[in-house]
Design a protein around this motif. Structure first.
Motif, PDB file in Angstrom:
ATOM      1  N   LYS A 142      30.254  21.169  29.994  1.00 42.27           N
ATOM      2  CA  LYS A 142      28.899  21.721  30.150  1.00 42.27           C
ATOM      3  C   LYS A 142      28.044  20.730  30.951  1.00 42.27           C
ATOM      4  CE  LYS A 142      25.527  24.345  27.362  1.00 42.27           C
ATOM      5  NZ  LYS A 142      25.798  25.693  27.912  1.00 42.27           N
ATOM      6  N   LYS A 143      28.239  20.734  32.275  1.00 42.19           N
ATOM      7  CA  LYS A 143      27.610  19.716  33.117  1.00 42.19           C
ATOM      8  C   LYS A 143      26.882  20.287  34.335  1.00 42.19           C
ATOM      9  CE  LYS A 143      29.280  16.286  30.718  1.00 42.19           C
ATOM     10  NZ  LYS A 143      30.525  15.611  31.132  1.00 42.19           N
ATOM     11  N   LYS A 144      27.119  21.543  34.675  1.00 42.72           N
ATOM     12  CA  LYS A 144      26.503  22.098  35.878  1.00 42.72           C
ATOM     13  C   LYS A 144      24.994  22.268  35.681  1.00 42.72           C
ATOM     14  CE  LYS A 144      30.733  24.620  36.988  1.00 42.72           C
ATOM     15  NZ  LYS A 144      31.380  25.958  36.982  1.00 42.72           N
ATOM     16  N   ILE A 145      24.274  22.077  36.755  1.00 44.23           N
ATOM     17  CA  ILE A 145      22.816  22.150  36.690  1.00 44.23           C
ATOM     18  C   ILE A 145      22.315  23.123  37.751  1.00 44.23           C
ATOM     19  CG2 ILE A 145      20.666  20.861  36.933  1.00 44.23           C
ATOM     20  CD1 ILE A 145      22.171  18.438  35.842  1.00 44.23           C
ATOM     21  N   ILE A 146      21.409  23.993  37.339  1.00 40.78           N
ATOM     22  CA  ILE A 146      20.857  25.017  38.228  1.00 40.78           C
ATOM     23  C   ILE A 146      19.475  24.578  38.713  1.00 40.78           C
ATOM     24  CG2 ILE A 146      20.135  27.430  38.412  1.00 40.78           C
ATOM     25  CD1 ILE A 146      22.075  28.075  36.123  1.00 40.78           C
ATOM     26  N   ALA A 147      19.242  24.728  39.994  1.00 43.58           N
ATOM     27  CA  ALA A 147      17.914  24.550  40.575  1.00 43.58           C
ATOM     28  C   ALA A 147      17.682  25.699  41.556  1.00 43.58           C
ATOM     29  CB  ALA A 147      17.789  23.195  41.266  1.00 43.58           C
ATOM     30  N   ALA A 214      29.026  33.997  35.680  1.00 40.92           N
ATOM     31  CA  ALA A 214      30.081  33.784  36.677  1.00 40.92           C
ATOM     32  C   ALA A 214      30.644  32.369  36.595  1.00 40.92           C
ATOM     33  CB  ALA A 214      29.532  34.058  38.078  1.00 40.92           C
ATOM     34  N   GLU A 215      29.788  31.399  36.351  1.00 37.55           N
ATOM     35  CA  GLU A 215      30.232  30.006  36.246  1.00 37.55           C
ATOM     36  C   GLU A 215      30.856  29.703  34.892  1.00 37.55           C
ATOM     37  OE1 GLU A 215      30.186  27.650  38.587  1.00 37.55           O
ATOM     38  OE2 GLU A 215      29.273  28.949  40.095  1.00 37.55           O
ATOM     39  N   GLY A 216      30.434  30.478  33.884  1.00 41.20           N
ATOM     40  CA  GLY A 216      30.854  30.236  32.506  1.00 41.20           C
ATOM     41  C   GLY A 216      29.768  29.506  31.752  1.00 41.20           C
ATOM     42  N   PRO A 217      29.131  30.128  30.741  1.00 46.45           N
ATOM     43  CA  PRO A 217      28.038  29.474  30.022  1.00 46.45           C
ATOM     44  C   PRO A 217      28.416  28.117  29.439  1.00 46.45           C
ATOM     45  CG  PRO A 217      28.176  31.802  29.432  1.00 46.45           C
ATOM     46  CD  PRO A 217      29.383  31.501  30.259  1.00 46.45           C
ATOM     47  N   GLU A 218      29.709  27.969  29.132  1.00 46.34           N
ATOM     48  CA  GLU A 218      30.170  26.703  28.557  1.00 46.34           C
ATOM     49  C   GLU A 218      30.149  25.568  29.579  1.00 46.34           C
ATOM     50  OE1 GLU A 218      33.710  28.547  30.513  1.00 46.34           O
ATOM     51  OE2 GLU A 218      32.025  29.279  29.306  1.00 46.34           O
ATOM     52  N   TYR A 252      21.912  31.359  26.500  1.00 42.84           N
ATOM     53  CA  TYR A 252      23.139  30.636  26.856  1.00 42.84           C
ATOM     54  C   TYR A 252      23.047  29.132  26.591  1.00 42.84           C
ATOM     55  CZ  TYR A 252      24.310  35.109  28.902  1.00 42.84           C
ATOM     56  OH  TYR A 252      24.563  36.450  29.071  1.00 42.84           O
ATOM     57  N   ASP A 253      22.068  28.718  25.801  1.00 45.65           N
ATOM     58  CA  ASP A 253      21.909  27.309  25.424  1.00 45.65           C
ATOM     59  C   ASP A 253      21.881  26.412  26.659  1.00 45.65           C
ATOM     60  OD1 ASP A 253      21.599  25.065  23.860  1.00 45.65           O
ATOM     61  OD2 ASP A 253      23.750  24.861  23.424  1.00 45.65           O
ATOM     62  N   VAL A 254      21.000  26.768  27.573  1.00 43.20           N
ATOM     63  CA  VAL A 254      20.799  25.981  28.796  1.00 43.20           C
ATOM     64  C   VAL A 254      19.454  25.272  28.674  1.00 43.20           C
ATOM     65  CG1 VAL A 254      20.501  26.082  31.308  1.00 43.20           C
ATOM     66  CG2 VAL A 254      22.181  27.579  30.179  1.00 43.20           C
ATOM     67  N   LEU A 255      19.471  23.947  28.789  1.00 44.67           N
ATOM     68  CA  LEU A 255      18.244  23.174  28.664  1.00 44.67           C
ATOM     69  C   LEU A 255      17.304  23.454  29.834  1.00 44.67           C
ATOM     70  CD1 LEU A 255      19.712  19.676  27.672  1.00 44.67           C
ATOM     71  CD2 LEU A 255      18.646  21.348  26.144  1.00 44.67           C
ATOM     72  N   LEU A 256      16.004  23.436  29.559  1.00 47.62           N
ATOM     73  CA  LEU A 256      14.999  23.581  30.602  1.00 47.62           C
ATOM     74  C   LEU A 256      14.343  22.230  30.849  1.00 47.62           C
ATOM     75  CD1 LEU A 256      13.181  25.100  32.566  1.00 47.62           C
ATOM     76  CD2 LEU A 256      11.734  25.749  30.623  1.00 47.62           C
ATOM     77  N   VAL A 257      14.413  21.773  32.099  1.00 48.90           N
ATOM     78  CA  VAL A 257      13.725  20.559  32.524  1.00 48.90           C
ATOM     79  C   VAL A 257      12.529  20.973  33.375  1.00 48.90           C
ATOM     80  CG1 VAL A 257      13.897  18.349  33.709  1.00 48.90           C
ATOM     81  CG2 VAL A 257      15.912  19.313  32.542  1.00 48.90           C
TER      82      VAL A 257
END
Length: 461
Positions: A142-147, A214-218, A252-257
């Motif tokens: 669980k390392k990918k980051i979306i911007a 598509a990337e996988g939430p994990e 999807y338990d994705v942190l918000l920065v």
């Protein structure tokens, strides 16, 4: 522009390699040397006055003149303890006070503050924290980051990778792996025909969810976002955007920065842009107006959940092996702390709210101009976007360099303003008066006329 021999400008061209500058042009012509400041104005060697409409680099919230209280805070700390570090539990007193103050000011519950020296460093550090956290939680994938497209998060390796502006990637071998890109929430530019603003926001959220799936939430760890995309052109999110985006991130338990480097400390009419747009971040990065641009300092706020993972993993390894010599520099921290006290004493948020309607009126006066496609503003930050066709939103050919040409005309009129392609950005000092804002937009109006006249002469308007 040709610099006088042996002038500061000529010596700048001879010895100084600038960032965000055409190096050949600067070598040939020399730099634009600023000697002193007063309120929103700066002055050259020759004494010419310029209204700096961007507060330097979105940062000089209290203007360019000396601030006696900040001078005294720096002097007192320099005389007491000019340097100490924050490694191995060591800390100088003003760093403790500043950390406490920032946690207390946080727009949502936060646990701890971490210090560094710039917004770029803050965002790079946040990336490392997120990777470290997920390893600590046993989630090494669980390392990918979306911007977002047109995002701006800095220029260091990870921060520049998060930035969604191609110029920051060209020939730098960026972005690094693991950075994903999603929609820019600019309804005027990216909304479809007959699509409502709310429907556009829903499409942005749906596309984000599809990307995560598509990337996988994990594998997806975090989403970085500015409340207002500043260097992307002062892009204000579409209505209901954050409500819809937050639901996807939570699912999807994705942190918000929240990157509050430009918006923090009153710029949008609240202490935080996060409050203005109803964001619920897990991590907040800040810089620029934290010290009114007067000394380099940045900070990261982390919530309890993030802190506990970092804390426990640091205990496992015997320490959190990340830090900078100048993290929590005592002089910068003392100045930042006094800056916040000045904001409180000036009731800076109330001042921004009181002057924002005048800022809005001045900007709205350009809506009907034949070159103006959109006027964007919130609080005391905004942009005016120039277009070839107001009805279709068609932009000018980039080769014409309409925005940069307007900037040149503005410079001749005594106004410093920044182009993002053909969007002209405004971020005046937060202490500006109504009369000063009228002055700024008067200079812009004359430069806009110069630009329109130039386009007509060239057969493009």
């Amino acid at each position: 522009m040709t610099a006088r021999p042996n002038s500061l400008a000529a010596r700048d061209g001879a010895y100084h390699f600038h960032g965000y500058t055409n190096a050949l042009k600067n070598e040939q012509e020399g730099g634009f040397v600023v000697m002193r400041g007063d309120g929103p104005f700066v002055y050259t060697e020759e004494g010419k006055e310029y209204f700096d409409g961007l507060s330097g680099l979105w940062c000089c919230s209290l203007g360019f003149g000396p601030q006696p209280r900040l001078v005294e805070a720096a002097k007192k700390q320099m005389e007491t303890l000019p340097f100490y570090h924050t490694f191995t539990q060591k800390v100088a007193a003003p760093v403790v006070e500043l950390a406490e103050k920032l946690v207390q000011l946080a727009p949502v519950p936060m646990s701890k503050a971490y210090f560094c020296n710039s917004g770029s460093e803050a965002n790079d550090t946040a990336v490392k924290m997120i990777w470290y956290l997920n390893n600590a939680l046993g989630r090494p994938q669980k390392k990918k980051i979306i911007a977002r497209v047109k995002a701006y998060h800095g220029v260091t390796v990870a921060a520049a990778s998060l930035t969604g502006l191609p110029a920051l990637h060209n020939d730098f071998d960026l972005p690094i792996a693991g950075i994903l890109r999603t929609d820019c929430p600019h309804y005027y530019r990216f909304g479809e025909e007959d699509e409502s603003e709310e429907a556009f926001a829903a499409r942005c959220a749906d596309n984000l969810e599809r990307l995560i799936l598509a990337e996988g939430p994990e594998t997806v760890a975090a989403f970085f976002a500015e409340p207002v995309q500043g260097a992307g052109g002062v892009i204000i999110p579409a209505k209901t955007y954050w409500e819809k985006i937050t639901a996807v991130l939570k699912k999807y338990d994705v942190l918000l920065v929240a990157d509050e480097v430009i918006c923090g400390f009153g710029r949008t009419g609240n202490w935080w842009g996060t409050q203005t747009f109803g964001m619920r971040p897990d991590i907040i990065t800040m810089a620029k107006q934290l010290s009114a641009g007067q000394l380099p300092i940045a900070a990261i706020l982390i919530n309890q959940r993030v802190f506990e993972a970092l804390r426990d993993n640091s205990n496992k390894h015997g320490g959190f092996a990340h830090g900078l010599t100048y993290s929590g520099h005592p002089v910068a921290s003392a100045v930042a702390l006094e800056t916040i006290r000045i904001y409180e004493d000036l009731r800076i948020v109330d001042h921004v709210r009181s002057i924002a309607p005048h800022f809005e009126r001045e900007m709205n006066a350009f809506i009907d101009h034949p070159l103006v496609g959109e006027v964007r503003k919130v609080g005391l930050v905004g942009a005016i976007e120039l277009v070839k066709n107001k009805k279709t939103h068609e932009s000018f050919d980039p080769k014409l360099a309409v925005g940069p040409t307007l900037v040149k005309f503005a410079h001749e009129r005594g106004l410093i303003v920044r182009p993002v392609i053909d969007s002209l950005c405004f971020c005046p000092p937060m202490i500006s008066t109504e009369a000063q804002l009228t002055d700024m937009f008067g200079r812009f109006s004359r430069a806009l006329k110069d630009t329109h006249d130039w386009l007509k002469r060239e057969g493009h308007a």
